[in-house]
Design a protein around this motif. Structure first.
Motif: not given
Length: 310
Positions: A208, A211, A219-220, A223
């Motif tokens: 992750a 991100s 997610g995905p 976050y």
């Protein structure tokens, strides 16, 4: 000359008052607002958990109302039959049994009448109970609907507040750094080998990295802090709530000396959480404008405690 000097001083003061804040000042403001925003975001996540519970209660109440209503209709019909029979026939007591027919049938008749009275009483008691049950569930349903409406209104107001704060933060970040957000890069190193479910969660966290941070996201591709923890451990088959304080309430509390990869590190009075990945490092979704990344466990935020998912 004095007047000219005074005018010059006044002009200089006015210019200073309207001068743009320095990059250092903006960074301090960004840090302060980011910490405040994280508290608000986690409170928003907690409100969403409460709303989900209310919606679940509402669904159960609505489902239970139909059979409760059907039971009430049946009980009402039984009581109506009792009332109609009593009206047409008059009350039948043991004395009328004594006067009616052969005295040899007395015991049988008294037993029969007693059964009728008991049966009627059961029907009356059942009617009373089902009436109370139906009324109570109607009241609970109305109360839960009102609670849901209030929660939805509060969540909407809180979301607007968060979005306005984010807009202000992005403007400050653009002014200070030239961009509203920091570019993220995926992890290209070796993911440590960790056994069991903790290893699955750790691998998810490493994948992750890069991100973006988005409040309320799990997610995905984006976050927030508790959303990342929830998603990582969900990939390992464990269910955690989307809120740092609620996660703290669900995990086993451990000491720093007992930390293993996959454990959780809680910060800032339970307003932030990250996943420990070993070597005094965590992976977390830090704050608005900054991507998911690996960083020191001592990330400039007071540590609240440590937890293990069991």
């Amino acid at each position: 000359m004095v007047a000219v000097t005074a005018c010059a001083v006044a002009l200089t003061g006015a210019q200073a008052a309207h001068a743009s804040p320095s990059k250092s000042d903006l960074t301090k403001q960004i840090d302060q607002q980011s910490k405040q925003l994280e508290v608000v975001v986690e409170a928003y996540n907690a409100m969403n958990i409460n709303l989900q519970k209310t919606q679940s209660d509402l669904t159960k109440l609505e489902a239970s109302l139909a059979p409760a209503k059907a039971a009430l209709q049946t009980a009402s019909a039984q009581v109506t039959t009792i009332a109609s029979t009593a009206y047409v026939q008059g009350r039948v007591g043991p004395m009328s049994a004594l006067l009616d027919g052969n005295s040899g049938d007395l015991m049988a008749k008294m037993g029969f009448l007693d059964q009728i009275q008991q049966s009627n009483q059961r029907d009356i008691d059942n009617f009373t109970t089902t009436t109370q049950t139906f009324a109570q569930r109607q009241s609970e349903l109305k109360s839960t609907q009102q609670k849901q409406a209030a929660q939805l209104a509060e969540i909407k107001a809180r979301k607007t507040k968060i979005e306005n704060a984010i807009k202000d933060l992005r403007a400050k970040r653009t002014q200070a750094y030239g961009s509203p957000s920091q570019a993220g890069h995926s992890y290209s190193g070796t993911i440590p080998s960790v056994s069991g479910d903790a290893g699955v969660a750790v691998r998810y966290a490493f994948n992750a990295i890069g991100s973006s941070y988005v409040f309320g996201a799990d997610g995905p591709n984006s976050y927030d802090c508790s959303g990342l923890v929830m998603a990582a451990w969900k990939s390992a088959g464990h269910s955690l709530p989307h809120n740092a304080a609620a996660q703290w309430g669900q995990v086993a509390h451990i000491s720093r000396g007992d930390l293993k990869a996959g454990d959780l590190v809680f910060y800032n009075s339970l307003a932030h959480v990250g996943i420990y990945v070993g070597n005094n490092k965590i992976i977390d979704a830090p704050r608005e404008g900054e991507p998911v990344d690996e960083r020191s466990i001592n990330r400039g935020m007071p540590i609240y405690g440590y937890g293990r998912v069991t």
